[in-house]
Design a protein around this motif. Structure first.
Motif, PDB file in Angstrom:
ATOM      1  N   THR A  33      56.977 -55.551 -20.491  1.00 30.75           N
ATOM      2  CA  THR A  33      58.293 -55.644 -19.886  1.00 30.75           C
ATOM      3  C   THR A  33      58.707 -57.097 -19.761  1.00 30.75           C
ATOM      4  O   THR A  33      57.943 -58.009 -20.069  1.00 30.75           O
ATOM      5  CB  THR A  33      58.287 -54.958 -18.501  1.00 30.75           C
ATOM      6  N   CYS A  37      65.088 -58.700 -19.792  1.00 28.32           N
ATOM      7  CA  CYS A  37      65.463 -57.585 -20.666  1.00 28.32           C
ATOM      8  C   CYS A  37      66.305 -56.589 -19.879  1.00 28.32           C
ATOM      9  O   CYS A  37      65.828 -55.996 -18.897  1.00 28.32           O
ATOM     10  CB  CYS A  37      64.194 -56.915 -21.202  1.00 28.32           C
ATOM     11  N   SER A  39      67.266 -53.593 -20.482  1.00 29.04           N
ATOM     12  CA  SER A  39      66.824 -52.194 -20.496  1.00 29.04           C
ATOM     13  C   SER A  39      65.488 -51.989 -19.787  1.00 29.04           C
ATOM     14  O   SER A  39      64.990 -50.865 -19.738  1.00 29.04           O
ATOM     15  CB  SER A  39      66.722 -51.695 -21.941  1.00 29.04           C
ATOM     16  N   CYS A  40      64.918 -53.056 -19.212  1.00 24.31           N
ATOM     17  CA  CYS A  40      63.597 -52.941 -18.599  1.00 24.31           C
ATOM     18  C   CYS A  40      63.579 -52.432 -17.156  1.00 24.31           C
ATOM     19  O   CYS A  40      62.609 -51.769 -16.773  1.00 24.31           O
ATOM     20  CB  CYS A  40      62.866 -54.289 -18.670  1.00 24.31           C
ATOM     21  N   SER A 112      60.607 -46.416 -20.372  1.00 16.27           N
ATOM     22  CA  SER A 112      61.402 -45.722 -19.360  1.00 16.27           C
ATOM     23  C   SER A 112      61.257 -44.202 -19.425  1.00 16.27           C
ATOM     24  O   SER A 112      61.776 -43.488 -18.559  1.00 16.27           O
ATOM     25  CB  SER A 112      62.878 -46.102 -19.509  1.00 16.27           C
ATOM     26  N   ASN A 175      69.719 -59.759 -16.508  1.00 18.94           N
ATOM     27  CA  ASN A 175      69.551 -59.107 -15.210  1.00 18.94           C
ATOM     28  C   ASN A 175      69.968 -60.022 -14.061  1.00 18.94           C
ATOM     29  O   ASN A 175      69.517 -59.844 -12.921  1.00 18.94           O
ATOM     30  CB  ASN A 175      68.096 -58.658 -15.032  1.00 18.94           C
TER      31      ASN A 175
END
Length: 245
Positions: A33, A37, A39-40, A112, A175
């Motif tokens: 991870t 990112c 999408s993390c 995920s 993020n």
């Protein structure tokens, strides 16, 4: 070793997760991870659920290849990235991605996808590719004793050190503005011995568990390919968790 330190070792196992040292974990889940990112975060949340559930050994490796996006992951390292690329090579993949989960060192799934992770763990367990070689580890006085049962093949005995929880306020990158709690983030990995299929006992100084800011430690019995890249994990246990005092 002080009695206070011993108390911290014993109490700490419950702090890391409900998994107790004498219980056999169903598998090893390794999440790759990054704080940078976008999408993390959903994968980090799914990973936390696995940690809290406690029936697998869950380890999170923060990679450094997203750092160029404007936020350097505070938990990342090139060694974590190298481990992920090693798995890619073992699995015949040309690239890596985040969030990625590797189960038992044998196969990967989207990080995920908690249902997919659970299915993979259960499939390996019922198919004979779970953690088939029992490992026990305990502190006795000033020594750490690791006992590996007999089995098939050859493997390395690998210590994986991790933090129980770190909350990071991400200030830049994809993020930016998020405050994210990361669990079981790996800070170091080292090989401490070899196993050749015979019952093996390793004795180490207990000071290996006294690294700065160490909050958790697990032992993996991990095979490798002929060119040294990580492969199937045959056994695993939690040694201790909880900050050393």
């Amino acid at each position: 070793m002080s009695p206070r330190f011993l108390i911290s070792l014993i109490a700490g196992v419950a702090l890391a997760s409900p998994l107790l040292a004498e219980e056999a974990p169903k598998g090893v889940v390794e999440l790759f991870t990054s704080q940078g990112c976008a999408s993390c975060p959903p994968a980090d949340a799914a990973f936390r659920k696995l940690v809290e559930r406690g029936d697998v050994i869950a380890l999170a490796y923060h990679v450094d290849y997203w750092n160029y996006m404007g936020w350097a992951d505070t938990l990342s390292s090139k060694e974590n990235t190298e481990r992920q690329y090693g798995y890619a090579k073992t699995m015949g993949r040309a690239n890596v991605y985040t969030p990625q989960v590797v189960v038992n060192g044998r196969d990967h799934v989207m990080g995920s996808d908690i249902g997919g992770i659970e299915k993979k763990v259960d499939g390996f367990l019922t198919g004979g590719e779970g953690l088939t070689v029992p490992i026990k580890a305990e502190v006795k006085g000033d020594q750490l004793e690791i006992n590996v049962a007999p089995g098939q093949g050859k493997a390395s005995v690998v210590m994986v050190y991790f933090n129980r929880e770190k909350t990071i306020e991400v200030q830049k990158g994809e993020n930016s503005g998020q405050k994210i709690a990361y669990t079981h983030s790996v800070s170091d990995v080292e090989t401490v011995g070899m196993w050749d299929g015979k019952e093996t006992k390793l004795t180490l100084p207990a000071t290996v568990l006294q690294k700065p800011d160490l909050e958790g430690c697990a032992v993996l019995l991990q095979s490798s390919t002929t060119d040294g890249t990580p492969s199937a994990i045959l056994g695993a246990t939690v040694v201790m968790a909880g900050k050393n005092i």
